[in-house]
Design a protein around this motif. Sequence first.
Motif, PDB file in Angstrom:
ATOM      1  N   ALA A   1      34.253  49.555  60.947  1.00 13.85           N
ATOM      2  CA  ALA A   1      35.140  50.641  61.353  1.00 13.85           C
ATOM      3  C   ALA A   1      34.825  51.958  60.660  1.00 13.85           C
ATOM      4  O   ALA A   1      35.253  53.012  61.115  1.00 13.85           O
ATOM      5  N   THR A   2      34.090  51.940  59.566  1.00 15.55           N
ATOM      6  CA  THR A   2      33.834  53.167  58.817  1.00 15.55           C
ATOM      7  C   THR A   2      32.679  53.963  59.405  1.00 15.55           C
ATOM      8  O   THR A   2      31.754  53.394  60.007  1.00 15.55           O
ATOM      9  N   ARG A   3      32.732  55.279  59.198  1.00 19.83           N
ATOM     10  CA  ARG A   3      31.608  56.129  59.578  1.00 19.83           C
ATOM     11  C   ARG A   3      30.827  56.587  58.349  1.00 19.83           C
ATOM     12  O   ARG A   3      29.994  57.499  58.417  1.00 19.83           O
ATOM     13  N   LEU A   4      31.088  55.956  57.200  1.00 19.60           N
ATOM     14  CA  LEU A   4      30.473  56.364  55.946  1.00 19.60           C
ATOM     15  C   LEU A   4      28.952  56.370  56.021  1.00 19.60           C
ATOM     16  O   LEU A   4      28.298  57.254  55.476  1.00 19.60           O
ATOM     17  N   ASP A   5      28.371  55.372  56.698  1.00 20.48           N
ATOM     18  CA  ASP A   5      26.910  55.251  56.734  1.00 20.48           C
ATOM     19  C   ASP A   5      26.305  55.753  58.036  1.00 20.48           C
ATOM     20  O   ASP A   5      25.139  55.464  58.335  1.00 20.48           O
TER      21      ASP A   5
ATOM     22  N   ARG B   1      37.587  62.395  53.944  1.00 14.72           N
ATOM     23  CA  ARG B   1      38.007  62.695  55.309  1.00 14.72           C
ATOM     24  C   ARG B   1      38.594  61.466  55.999  1.00 14.72           C
ATOM     25  O   ARG B   1      39.572  61.587  56.752  1.00 14.72           O
ATOM     26  N   GLU B   2      38.029  60.306  55.775  1.00 15.90           N
ATOM     27  CA  GLU B   2      38.579  59.110  56.419  1.00 15.90           C
ATOM     28  C   GLU B   2      40.021  58.878  55.972  1.00 15.90           C
ATOM     29  O   GLU B   2      40.883  58.511  56.781  1.00 15.90           O
ATOM     30  N   ARG B   3      40.304  59.073  54.693  1.00 12.47           N
ATOM     31  CA  ARG B   3      41.677  58.909  54.233  1.00 12.47           C
ATOM     32  C   ARG B   3      42.576  60.023  54.764  1.00 12.47           C
ATOM     33  O   ARG B   3      43.710  59.776  55.194  1.00 12.47           O
ATOM     34  N   TRP B   4      42.102  61.261  54.724  1.00  4.47           N
ATOM     35  CA  TRP B   4      42.916  62.394  55.165  1.00  4.47           C
ATOM     36  C   TRP B   4      43.295  62.271  56.649  1.00  4.47           C
ATOM     37  O   TRP B   4      44.435  62.564  57.042  1.00  4.47           O
ATOM     38  N   GLU B   5      42.346  61.825  57.451  1.00  4.70           N
ATOM     39  CA  GLU B   5      42.542  61.794  58.900  1.00  4.70           C
ATOM     40  C   GLU B   5      43.169  60.501  59.394  1.00  4.70           C
ATOM     41  O   GLU B   5      43.464  60.370  60.593  1.00  4.70           O
ATOM     42  N   ASP B   6      43.399  59.549  58.510  1.00  2.00           N
ATOM     43  CA  ASP B   6      43.950  58.260  58.942  1.00  2.00           C
ATOM     44  C   ASP B   6      45.375  58.451  59.469  1.00  2.00           C
ATOM     45  O   ASP B   6      46.202  59.103  58.823  1.00  2.00           O
ATOM     46  N   PRO B   7      45.677  57.891  60.638  1.00  2.00           N
ATOM     47  CA  PRO B   7      47.002  58.112  61.242  1.00  2.00           C
ATOM     48  C   PRO B   7      48.119  57.274  60.622  1.00  2.00           C
ATOM     49  O   PRO B   7      49.291  57.484  60.943  1.00  2.00           O
ATOM     50  N   THR B   8      47.787  56.344  59.728  1.00  2.00           N
ATOM     51  CA  THR B   8      48.823  55.537  59.090  1.00  2.00           C
ATOM     52  C   THR B   8      49.826  56.441  58.387  1.00  2.00           C
ATOM     53  O   THR B   8      49.447  57.403  57.703  1.00  2.00           O
TER      54      THR B   8
ATOM     55  N   ARG C   1      48.097  44.666  56.136  1.00  2.00           N
ATOM     56  CA  ARG C   1      48.986  43.747  56.848  1.00  2.00           C
ATOM     57  C   ARG C   1      49.993  44.483  57.744  1.00  2.00           C
ATOM     58  O   ARG C   1      50.080  45.702  57.729  1.00  2.00           O
ATOM     59  N   GLN C   2      50.719  43.727  58.531  1.00  2.00           N
ATOM     60  CA  GLN C   2      51.829  44.218  59.361  1.00  2.00           C
ATOM     61  C   GLN C   2      51.427  45.398  60.251  1.00  2.00           C
ATOM     62  O   GLN C   2      52.211  46.313  60.480  1.00  2.00           O
ATOM     63  N   GLY C   3      50.180  45.366  60.744  1.00  2.00           N
ATOM     64  CA  GLY C   3      49.728  46.403  61.662  1.00  2.00           C
ATOM     65  C   GLY C   3      49.546  47.769  61.042  1.00  2.00           C
ATOM     66  O   GLY C   3      49.456  48.769  61.758  1.00  2.00           O
ATOM     67  N   ARG C   4      49.494  47.855  59.703  1.00  2.00           N
ATOM     68  CA  ARG C   4      49.379  49.159  59.038  1.00  2.00           C
ATOM     69  C   ARG C   4      47.971  49.433  58.546  1.00  2.00           C
ATOM     70  O   ARG C   4      47.769  50.375  57.781  1.00  2.00           O
ATOM     71  N   ASP C   5      47.003  48.618  58.916  1.00  2.00           N
ATOM     72  CA  ASP C   5      45.656  48.764  58.373  1.00  2.00           C
ATOM     73  C   ASP C   5      45.091  50.157  58.599  1.00  2.00           C
ATOM     74  O   ASP C   5      45.369  50.821  59.606  1.00  2.00           O
ATOM     75  N   TYR C   6      44.256  50.567  57.629  1.00  2.00           N
ATOM     76  CA  TYR C   6      43.545  51.832  57.781  1.00  2.00           C
ATOM     77  C   TYR C   6      42.658  51.767  59.030  1.00  2.00           C
ATOM     78  O   TYR C   6      41.982  50.770  59.280  1.00  2.00           O
ATOM     79  N   LYS C   7      42.638  52.864  59.758  1.00  2.00           N
ATOM     80  CA  LYS C   7      41.796  52.924  60.951  1.00  2.00           C
ATOM     81  C   LYS C   7      40.329  52.744  60.606  1.00  2.00           C
ATOM     82  O   LYS C   7      39.541  52.203  61.395  1.00  2.00           O
ATOM     83  N   PHE C   8      39.938  53.171  59.409  1.00  2.00           N
ATOM     84  CA  PHE C   8      38.531  53.135  58.991  1.00  2.00           C
ATOM     85  C   PHE C   8      38.184  51.875  58.179  1.00  2.00           C
ATOM     86  O   PHE C   8      37.063  51.738  57.698  1.00  2.00           O
ATOM     87  N   ALA C   9      39.160  50.957  58.025  1.00  2.00           N
ATOM     88  CA  ALA C   9      38.894  49.748  57.227  1.00  2.00           C
ATOM     89  C   ALA C   9      39.837  48.640  57.676  1.00  2.00           C
ATOM     90  O   ALA C   9      40.727  48.229  56.928  1.00  2.00           O
ATOM     91  N   ARG C  10      39.646  48.167  58.887  1.00  2.00           N
ATOM     92  CA  ARG C  10      40.501  47.109  59.413  1.00  2.00           C
ATOM     93  C   ARG C  10      40.332  45.843  58.584  1.00  2.00           C
ATOM     94  O   ARG C  10      39.220  45.339  58.420  1.00  2.00           O
ATOM     95  N   GLY C  11      41.441  45.339  58.047  1.00  2.00           N
ATOM     96  CA  GLY C  11      41.355  44.181  57.165  1.00  2.00           C
ATOM     97  C   GLY C  11      40.883  44.514  55.776  1.00  2.00           C
ATOM     98  O   GLY C  11      40.702  43.634  54.937  1.00  2.00           O
ATOM     99  N   GLY C  12      40.666  45.820  55.502  1.00  2.00           N
ATOM    100  CA  GLY C  12      40.219  46.264  54.188  1.00  2.00           C
ATOM    101  C   GLY C  12      38.710  46.354  54.074  1.00  2.00           C
ATOM    102  O   GLY C  12      37.964  45.992  54.987  1.00  2.00           O
ATOM    103  N   GLU C  13      38.246  46.867  52.946  1.00  2.00           N
ATOM    104  CA  GLU C  13      36.825  46.872  52.598  1.00  2.00           C
ATOM    105  C   GLU C  13      36.696  46.417  51.150  1.00  2.00           C
ATOM    106  O   GLU C  13      37.469  46.854  50.288  1.00  2.00           O
TER     107      GLU C  13
END
Length: 521
Positions: A18-22, A218-225, A274-286
């Motif tokens: 999900a990340t655009r880092l690379d 930017r990934e954190r700033w733009e995350d819609p959570t 969890r609970q549908g709140r995952d980061y858009k750029f890290a589904r399930g975490g990284e």
Amino acid sequence: MGAPEDWLLTQTERANPATRLDAQQPGDRAWSEGNLVRPLIHGAMYFTELFERIEATRAGDLVLFTDWQGDADERLTGEPGSEVVEVLGRADERGVDVRGLVWRSHTESIGFSAKENAQLGRSLQRRGVEAILDMRVRTGGSHHQKMVVIRHADDPSRDIAYVGGIDLCHSRRDDAAHGGDPQALDSMADEYGDTPPWHDIQAAISGPAVHDVETVFRERWEDPTTLRRSPIVVLHDRMRGLDTTPDPLPEQLPPPPPAGRHAVQLLRTYPDLRQGRDYKFARGGERSVARGYTKALNRAKHLVYVEDQYLWGGHVGNVFEQALRNEPGLHIIAIVPMHPDVTGLNRLAQLVGRRRAMLDMYRAAPDRVAVYGLENSAGTPIYVHAKTCILDDTWASIGSDNFNRRSWTHDSELSSVVIDPDGDYARDLRLALAAEHLELTREEAEELADPLTMCAAYAEAAADLDAWHAAGRAGPRPRGRLRRLEPPRIGVLRRAVALAPYLLVHDPDGRPRTLRRSDEF
């Protein structure tokens, strides 16, 4: 030494599609090349350079920062006018676009810094800086990343990013003498005195990797959570006039031009929210911090050198234990705080974590593991807040992450890893740290280039200083700052009492249930 691909994670191994880092990298590569990284040892060195860099920004430039703990009045140079809020506020008034993500924090009643962080956010917002209080974390978790990015509209060769363990807050502005920051925290354990000596490191990055650090922000700033879950807190913030909605960032500039020969990989931790709140750029975490360290440690054959605030727990201890069993010639040196910075049950829980990690390593190779604390010339313990790891003078990390399960799974973390094709960066960092801890000149430290020689020098210096203390400090103080540490002695009952707080509060697990069951990252 090996090629970067032998030591660093690929995009597939990062395991976060999900990340655009690379996205800027070719094929499956997950690192940038052509960088120059400079370790800034001590907060005073970092703060002085940061002050100069921000003061040099002009209209159209961009300054981005994240903070785990912040104090608006912390002076970057020690002089009036160098306060964090003044430096960033003046930049905004010059037309610099200044954005910040400050962890909202938990309450002071349990040892955190919600009041100070909120004050920093409010003070910056009054000066025009868009500083957002961010609580998009797992329950009991934190945003622990510590970074600053400076991009220049007219000269990308001057772009720079800072990644490491140093927050923009009290107690961080210490230097090589380790007398402590005059603007000291008031919540440290008594052993550290009124101005706690503080050992820390930040990496200054120039080159294409600046773009990567910016992407993390930017990934954190733009995350819609949503920034926080509590509607009461949201209402309270709005009533106080706080900005709770991040404005769009300007379009991201291309990566800066090459500045050196270092390969740089960014490793991160994000939890499964969890609970549908995952980061858009890290589904399930990284968990690329855990994955990156594990891959690199499996290649280490000679020396693992660690400086870390915690060094806790079975999971981390197991990684070191396996490396020691796999390589009979491998040695480990770890520098940690002599005492936890907390008291009571919290201290006991942290000592349980340290004991678990140390015993795991000692069971594998008791004669190839050495753990040390530090003290200054007055005999005051130095609080080790650095987070660095150097493997075989080849792979070297500086970041916000500690060697514990919390940092590897539960909180947001960011670490920069360097591979130097010329073979100088990791070795020079190791010897610079050795020179400080042994009170040697840089030229004298060159004699410690061989790992076994360094292991012997550390052991001898610690033994001399320990013996001097045991003899009542009679005679001249031996050279060096090292004190040997053994696994904490904690009775069975006390360990049982501290185990639940340790596992649930201090070192929780932020992995998805499937990974917990398989004990993978």
